[in-house]
Scaffold this motif. Structure first.
Motif, PDB file in Angstrom:
ATOM      1  N   LEU A  22       0.870  -1.169   0.000  1.00 33.58           N
ATOM      2  CA  LEU A  22       0.000   0.000   0.000  1.00 33.58           C
ATOM      3  C   LEU A  22       0.905   1.216   0.000  1.00 33.58           C
ATOM      4  O   LEU A  22       1.769   1.340   0.853  1.00 33.58           O
ATOM      5  CB  LEU A  22      -0.915   0.025   1.224  1.00 33.58           C
ATOM      6  N   ASN A  23       0.727   2.051  -0.981  1.00 35.14           N
ATOM      7  CA  ASN A  23       1.531   3.260  -1.032  1.00 35.14           C
ATOM      8  C   ASN A  23       0.639   4.415  -1.443  1.00 35.14           C
ATOM      9  O   ASN A  23      -0.117   4.300  -2.395  1.00 35.14           O
ATOM     10  CB  ASN A  23       2.699   3.105  -1.996  1.00 35.14           C
ATOM     11  N   SER A  24       0.738   5.479  -0.697  1.00 36.82           N
ATOM     12  CA  SER A  24      -0.105   6.638  -0.936  1.00 36.82           C
ATOM     13  C   SER A  24       0.725   7.905  -0.878  1.00 36.82           C
ATOM     14  O   SER A  24       1.771   7.949  -0.236  1.00 36.82           O
ATOM     15  CB  SER A  24      -1.212   6.719   0.120  1.00 36.82           C
ATOM     16  N   TYR A  45      -0.336   7.169   8.345  1.00 38.70           N
ATOM     17  CA  TYR A  45      -0.785   6.576   7.091  1.00 38.70           C
ATOM     18  C   TYR A  45       0.372   6.196   6.178  1.00 38.70           C
ATOM     19  O   TYR A  45       0.164   5.687   5.091  1.00 38.70           O
ATOM     20  CB  TYR A  45      -1.763   7.519   6.376  1.00 38.70           C
ATOM     21  N   ALA A  47       2.122   7.766   4.268  1.00 36.70           N
ATOM     22  CA  ALA A  47       1.982   8.368   2.941  1.00 36.70           C
ATOM     23  C   ALA A  47       3.016   9.476   2.775  1.00 36.70           C
ATOM     24  O   ALA A  47       3.381  10.154   3.730  1.00 36.70           O
ATOM     25  CB  ALA A  47       0.580   8.932   2.760  1.00 36.70           C
ATOM     26  N   SER A  96      -3.212   6.816  -4.456  1.00 35.47           N
ATOM     27  CA  SER A  96      -3.083   5.636  -3.618  1.00 35.47           C
ATOM     28  C   SER A  96      -3.111   4.381  -4.478  1.00 35.47           C
ATOM     29  O   SER A  96      -3.870   4.291  -5.434  1.00 35.47           O
ATOM     30  CB  SER A  96      -4.228   5.598  -2.600  1.00 35.47           C
TER      31      SER A  96
END
Length: 158
Positions: A22-24, A45, A47, A96
């Motif tokens: 997961l990369n935002s 988060y 991010a 995202s």
């Protein structure tokens, strides 16, 4: 009971070494961000917060975002933001991506797959093979998510 921010951070830390990605990122006009918000986004988060200049570099920022997406997806996603899609009036763009490699509890029946319209953006469409399935699926409301992650930590991940 922790906050949703803490729960998300905890779960993300536990999944870091699994087949999960997961990369935002938030791309925000310079001068429009409070430090506390930036710190929360980066810490809880995980991010990236990128300060950019949409006003004078809208097209350059679009290219930069597309390059970031290409790099993060290891080349699987390219040119997600079309030419001239970002205007000088933009102030924030949230990006995202997620990947989870695992087995479905209920698998899809390949015979029920069919060609469907896929919207690349609001103007461009193509066709893609689409899986279909019916069922009753649970979901968690925001406050339930924090309780769930807390329970998961106590039972399964400690």
């Amino acid at each position: 009971q922790g906050s949703v921010n803490e729960a998300f951070s905890f779960l993300s830390d536990r999944l870091e070494d699994s087949s999960y990605f997961l990369n935002s990122s938030l791309w925000i006009q310079r001068g429009l961000i409070h430090q506390q918000f930036k710190d929360t986004v980066e810490k809880d988060y995980k991010a990236s917060v990128k300060l950019v200049d949409f006003v004078t570099r809208a097209e350059g920022t679009r290219i930069e975002i597309n390059n970031w997406i290409r790099e993060q997806s290891k080349g699987k996603v390219t040119d997600i933001i079309p030419f001239k899609e970002i205007s000088s009036s933009a102030r924030m763009i949230a990006v995202s991506g997620a990947y989870l490699r695992g087995r479905w509890q209920q698998t899809f029946d390949r015979r029920k797959s069919k060609q469907s319209v896929f919207f690349k953006d609001r103007y461009l469409t193509s066709t893609a093979t689409t899986m279909f399935g019916n069922g009753v699926f649970n979901f968690l409301r925001e406050e339930e998510f924090a309780r769930f992650v807390g329970a998961l930590a106590r039972c399964c991940l400690s």
